[in-house]
Design a protein around this motif. Structure first.
Motif, short mmCIF file in Angstrom:
data_model
loop_
_atom_site.label_atom_id
_atom_site.label_comp_id
_atom_site.label_asym_id
_atom_site.label_seq_id
_atom_site.Cartn_x
_atom_site.Cartn_y
_atom_site.Cartn_z
N LYS A 57 0.86 -1.36 -0.20
CA LYS A 57 -0.11 0.03 0.08
C LYS A 57 0.71 1.20 0.32
N ARG A 58 1.87 1.16 0.60
CA ARG A 58 2.51 2.39 0.68
C ARG A 58 4.14 2.28 -0.55
N ASN A 59 4.01 1.60 -1.20
CA ASN A 59 4.85 1.62 -2.51
C ASN A 59 4.61 0.19 -3.09
N HIS A 60 4.20 0.64 -4.43
CA HIS A 60 3.04 -0.57 -5.02
C HIS A 60 4.18 -1.38 -6.20
N THR A 61 5.77 -0.85 -5.97
CA THR A 61 6.63 -0.85 -6.82
C THR A 61 7.61 -1.74 -5.81
N HIS A 64 8.20 -5.53 -6.39
CA HIS A 64 9.46 -6.03 -7.14
C HIS A 64 10.83 -5.42 -6.11
N ASN A 65 10.47 -4.86 -5.67
CA ASN A 65 11.16 -3.50 -4.37
C ASN A 65 10.68 -4.20 -3.01
N SER A 66 10.96 -5.00 -2.23
CA SER A 66 10.66 -5.68 -1.34
C SER A 66 10.79 -5.10 0.06
N SER A 67 10.87 -4.82 0.90
CA SER A 67 11.76 -4.80 1.84
C SER A 67 13.29 -5.77 2.05
N TYR A 192 -3.18 -6.72 -4.17
CA TYR A 192 -1.63 -6.95 -5.55
C TYR A 192 -1.00 -7.06 -7.14
N VAL A 193 -2.88 -7.51 -7.22
CA VAL A 193 -3.41 -6.76 -8.81
C VAL A 193 -3.15 -5.67 -9.28
N GLU A 194 -4.11 -4.75 -8.11
CA GLU A 194 -4.53 -3.49 -7.88
C GLU A 194 -2.84 -2.89 -7.73
N ALA A 195 -2.09 -3.07 -7.37
CA ALA A 195 -0.65 -2.50 -7.38
C ALA A 195 -0.09 -2.20 -8.70
N PHE A 196 -0.29 -3.56 -9.36
CA PHE A 196 0.17 -3.94 -10.48
C PHE A 196 0.37 -2.73 -11.59
#
Length: 472
Positions: A57-61, A64-67, A192-196
């Protein structure tokens, strides 16, 4: 040529090691996003990890760019080796072979970005160049070696009948629940699809390769949304290699809709290359048993229709060669030859446009070819010999090779792999699980393994005599 290629890999290893002993460009440039369960990984060796809903929610990228991934990048930039990449460390520490971190970093979707990545900060978000995405696990098949993570039909069956009584807890929904990776239903809102889709317009412009997997992608509206976006956008990425996996078993209206949109994309040259991947692991009723839900006649008809109506895309058969493949894979080889002779053409993106990518099944191990008696494993060498004999005869009119070196070598490797030692306890356990799984398979799916594979009657009886307390 091989010497030049070897020097390229050697040079890449030196460049990577100059940054860090564990540095790998794929951690930045490549990603597989399992949007149906909210997991991601770069490279196929590290296990997928879950992305938290807060993070997405904070960062839709963060798809791929997970913590998690950023911590691994930090280690790589600090001359450390992330534990999750252990496959490559084993190769590098125990042989003189190049590991996959070298191969992947040398790829055209990685190599040009070496300096950019080298000089980046580990906290930076990065636009990947090679992206695989699964929008949904919705599928009309329930292949024997697949599972609920990738097939909604498997989920339905497990909900109805419970778990299989194999010793390895094959396809346990309990495990998925503990890991919070139960797939979203097609009818549910998926964040997750929404973030994509929030990320897609930016992601699309710099992509080298984009591949849609599943489930069955043609049963997902998001697959067609991607195709429509490419057709309608004012700024198409004409350097894109676009790929779609399909089981070639979707309803006719969806197959026709897919073919129509691919035709528009390829004839307007909206992408650099379009690749279609499908799967089959045998022939006839035997292939239908392995890939439950398959109608092999309809499958082949759809393959022919796709190659007839689409004059540019290539078609690759992804073969998951397993214990039940050995009994009539020669028939598939013969049919593949006929398809190659009819459709291989210099007018397509590549003249060798009908290809078999033959990989051996490792998991679940109770369906691997290594559980079979040696007499059955010899069938594999006979099938390799068949490919060579067809290769020697060649096409009726064309001068090209029938089978590539890769196609023949991959099948040969499966035979060679079978010849390796396997400890008696593992073999007995896998044969016990083979019998337990397919006994339950036949009961649940109203199938009959001996009716389809009468060749294994004696082997089946031997497996049935193995007791649970012998393999625990």
């Amino acid at each position: 040529m091989s010497k030049v290629i070897g020097n390229n890999f050697k040079e890449m290893k030196q460049k990577l090691d100059s940054v860090g002993c564990g540095f790998c460009l794929a951690k930045w440039t490549q990603v597989t996003m399992h949007l149906h369960d909210g997991t991601t990984h770069s490279c196929h060796h590290p296990a997928p990890h879950k992305i938290g809903l807060r993070e997405i929610k904070r960062n839709h990228t963060a798809l791929h760019n997970s913590s998690h991934k950023k911590r691994a990048r930090k280690e790589m930039l600090e001359d450390k080796r992330p534990k999750e990449c252990g496959y490559c460390w084993k190769v590098e520490d125990n042989s003189n072979s190049f590991s996959d971190r070298i191969f992947k970093s040398e790829e055209s979707w990685s190599k040009p970005y070496f300096n950019e990545i080298k000089n980046s900060q580990w906290r930076d978000d990065y636009l990947p160049k090679y992206v695989e995405v699964s929008f949904s696990n919705t599928c009309n098949f329930k292949c024997g070696y697949c599972g609920p993570s990738y097939s909604s039909k498997w989920v339905e069956e497990m909900r109805k009948h419970g778990e299989f009584s194999t010793g390895d807890n094959f396809n346990s929904l309990t495990t998925l629940e503990k890991e919070d990776t139960i797939p979203y239903k097609k009818t549910e809102h998926n964040p997750y699809v929404e973030a994509f889709w929030k990320w897609w317009p930016d992601l699309y412009q710099d992509l080298h390769t984009f591949r849609i997997t599943g489930g069955e992608p043609l049963l997902s509206k998001d697959t067609f949304k991607v195709l429509d976006y490419i057709i309608k956008t004012d700024k198409p990425n004409k350097n894109l290699v676009l790929s779609v996996n399909t089981n070639m078993g979707a309803p006719d209206e969806l197959m026709d809709k897919f073919i129509e949109k691919v035709k528009i994309i390829t004839e307007r040259n909206l992408v650099k290359d379009f690749q279609i991947f499908t799967s089959i692991d045998g022939w006839g009723t035997k292939s239908e048993y392995i890939r439950h839900g398959l109608n092999y006649r309809a499958f082949w008809k759809n393959c022919e229709k796709t190659l007839t109506k689409l004059t540019k895309p290539s078609l690759t058969f992804m073969v998951t060669y397993n214990a039940l493949s050995v009994f009539n894979f020669d028939l598939f080889i013969e049919q593949l030859y006929l398809l190659k002779e009819k459709y291989n053409s210099v007018d397509r993106y590549t003249s060798n446009s009908v290809v078999a990518d033959i990989s051996y099944l490792r998991h679940p191990s109770h369906q691997s070819v290594r559980i079979l008696p040696k007499v059955f494993q010899e069938n594999i060498q006979s099938q390799v010999n068949l490919m060579h004999s067809i290769q020697e005869k060649g096409f009726t009119e064309k001068g090209d090779d029938v089978f590539s070196h890769m196609e023949m070598e991959k099948l040969q490797r499966i035979y060679d792999w079978c010849q390796g030692d396997i400890d008696e306890k593992s073999l007995k356990r896998n044969r016990y699980d083979f019998y337990q799984f397919f006994t339950e398979h036949d009961k649940r799916r109203k199938t009959n393994i001996l009716g389809v594979f009468p060749e294994i009657k004696q082997f089946w009886e031997e497996c049935s005599k193995i007791k649970k307390d012998e393999v625990v």
